[in-house]
Structure formats: structure tokens, C-alpha cells
Design a protein around this motif. Structure first.
Motif, PDB file in Angstrom:
ATOM      1  N   LEU A  14       6.459   9.095 -11.763  1.00  0.00           N
ATOM      2  CA  LEU A  14       6.140   7.669 -11.692  1.00  0.00           C
ATOM      3  C   LEU A  14       4.652   7.376 -11.540  1.00  0.00           C
ATOM      4  N   HIS A  15       3.843   8.405 -11.396  1.00  0.00           N
ATOM      5  CA  HIS A  15       2.443   8.203 -11.007  1.00  0.00           C
ATOM      6  C   HIS A  15       1.611   7.366 -11.971  1.00  0.00           C
ATOM      7  N   LYS A  16       2.074   7.176 -13.195  1.00  0.00           N
ATOM      8  CA  LYS A  16       1.324   6.359 -14.159  1.00  0.00           C
ATOM      9  C   LYS A  16       1.722   4.883 -14.123  1.00  0.00           C
ATOM     10  N   THR A  17       2.564   4.510 -13.176  1.00  0.00           N
ATOM     11  CA  THR A  17       2.999   3.119 -13.064  1.00  0.00           C
ATOM     12  C   THR A  17       1.783   2.208 -12.901  1.00  0.00           C
ATOM     13  N   LEU A  18       1.811   1.083 -13.572  1.00  0.00           N
ATOM     14  CA  LEU A  18       0.707   0.128 -13.579  1.00  0.00           C
ATOM     15  C   LEU A  18       0.903  -0.894 -12.466  1.00  0.00           C
ATOM     16  N   PHE A  19      -0.109  -1.060 -11.607  1.00  0.00           N
ATOM     17  CA  PHE A  19      -0.016  -1.975 -10.472  1.00  0.00           C
ATOM     18  C   PHE A  19      -1.098  -3.045 -10.500  1.00  0.00           C
ATOM     19  N   HIS A  47       0.833  -1.203   0.000  1.00  0.00           N
ATOM     20  CA  HIS A  47       0.000   0.000   0.000  1.00  0.00           C
ATOM     21  C   HIS A  47       0.868   1.253   0.000  1.00  0.00           C
ATOM     22  N   GLU A  48       1.858   1.267   0.870  1.00  0.00           N
ATOM     23  CA  GLU A  48       2.734   2.440   0.967  1.00  0.00           C
ATOM     24  C   GLU A  48       3.520   2.647  -0.325  1.00  0.00           C
ATOM     25  N   LEU A  49       3.928   1.549  -0.962  1.00  0.00           N
ATOM     26  CA  LEU A  49       4.625   1.649  -2.248  1.00  0.00           C
ATOM     27  C   LEU A  49       3.732   2.329  -3.276  1.00  0.00           C
ATOM     28  N   MET A  50       2.492   1.861  -3.399  1.00  0.00           N
ATOM     29  CA  MET A  50       1.580   2.466  -4.379  1.00  0.00           C
ATOM     30  C   MET A  50       1.325   3.929  -4.054  1.00  0.00           C
ATOM     31  N   GLU A  51       1.153   4.254  -2.779  1.00  0.00           N
ATOM     32  CA  GLU A  51       0.910   5.645  -2.377  1.00  0.00           C
ATOM     33  C   GLU A  51       2.101   6.531  -2.711  1.00  0.00           C
ATOM     34  N   ASP A  52       3.318   6.062  -2.429  1.00  0.00           N
ATOM     35  CA  ASP A  52       4.511   6.851  -2.741  1.00  0.00           C
ATOM     36  C   ASP A  52       4.669   7.058  -4.239  1.00  0.00           C
ATOM     37  N   VAL A  53       4.399   6.011  -5.004  1.00  0.00           N
ATOM     38  CA  VAL A  53       4.525   6.109  -6.466  1.00  0.00           C
ATOM     39  C   VAL A  53       3.473   7.064  -7.024  1.00  0.00           C
ATOM     40  N   ARG A  54       2.256   7.016  -6.520  1.00  0.00           N
ATOM     41  CA  ARG A  54       1.193   7.896  -7.013  1.00  0.00           C
ATOM     42  C   ARG A  54       1.494   9.368  -6.728  1.00  0.00           C
TER      43      ARG A  54
END
Length: 140
Positions: free
Chosen positions: A85-90, A73-80
Motif C-alpha cells: 500500500l505504500h504508494k497510496t496517494l494522500f 498521521h498514524e494512518l499515513m505511517e501505517d500505510v507507508r
């Protein structure tokens, strides 16, 4: 090799058995993208930062939720929060079937949430899902 602009898959997983299972499932699904591995969210963030400045998100990230250090969760939040990097696909591949984890993952932009079961069927489904996604979706 690239499938619709995606150049690799980053598995964020601290269990080497699950990493090996995904690699086998990817081969069976004929998913030919190179697979990178990060055992923690912190390691994944460092690997993603090397893709800064790319015009399309070159990496599909498959992350576990429960890991030491920075969790999924924290990884996705930091990336967003990161403009580069905010367009990274998860996609999330986790043993957690908690509604709060699933909802939080989708709020953070996960494209799919797959719950690992006692067999490797869910991991195989994840590999097929990523293959279908990369083959079907056009990225900007």
C-alpha cells in the motif's frame, strides 16, 4: 470511471458535515470519481487493504488529522510501512494549522496539506486540487 489510473477517492473524516461538503465540492469541480467514506483511520486502513496487489495506487485518500482511534498521521505511517500500500496517494484536509502537523504530514508523503477554515472554501479548493492532480499526473 478512472482519471489517469485513479479509480476512487477515500475521504477519512469523522465529521459528516465535512464529508457532505466535500461531495458537493467534488460535483462542482466535475470530479467524477466515486467517493468512499471512512469515519476513522482504522476503517480507512481496512478499506485500503482491499486494494492490495494493485499495480498502481487506485485510491486518492483525503484524510483529516484529528480523529478517534488511528489518526491521520498514524494512518499515513501505517500505510507507508505496508509494501502493498505504500504508494497510496494522500492529501490532508484538517482544521489543524500547527506547523508540527503540516511537517509531519509531508514527511509521511502527503501530496498536499489544506487547512479547513470557517467557510467551505478550503474544502472546495481541495476538490479542485484533487481533480487537477488526477487529470495531470501520470501514475506508474
Amino acid at each position: 470511471m478512472s482519471e489517469r489510473g485513479v479509480t476512487s477517492i477515500l475521504i477519512v473524516e469523522d465529521d459528516p458535515v465535512d464529508v457532505k461538503a466535500f461531495s458537493r465540492a467534488a460535483k462542482k469541480a466535475d470530479l467524477t470519481l466515486p467517493i468512499e467514506v471512512a469515519p476513522t483511520g482504522d476503517d480507512a486502513l481496512q478499506q485500503l487493504q482491499k486494494h492490495r496487489g494493485a499495480t498502481v495506487p487506485p485510491v486518492v485518500v483525503i484524510t483529516d488529522i484529528n480523529m478517534p482511534g488511528l489518526n491521520g498521521h498514524e494512518l499515513m505511517e501505517d500505510v507507508r510501512k505496508d509494501g502493498a500500500l505504500h504508494k497510496t496517494l494522500f492529501f490532508v484536509l484538517s482544521s489543524s494549522d500547527q506547523t508540527k502537523d503540516i511537517e509531519r504530514a509531508y514527511r509521511n508523503g502527503a501530496l498536499g496539506y489544506i487547512v479547513k477554515g470557517p467557510s467551505s472554501a478550503a474544502i472546495g479548493s481541495c476538490a479542485h486540487l484533487v481533480k487537477a492532480y488526477c487529470a495531470s499526473v501520470s501514475l506508474p
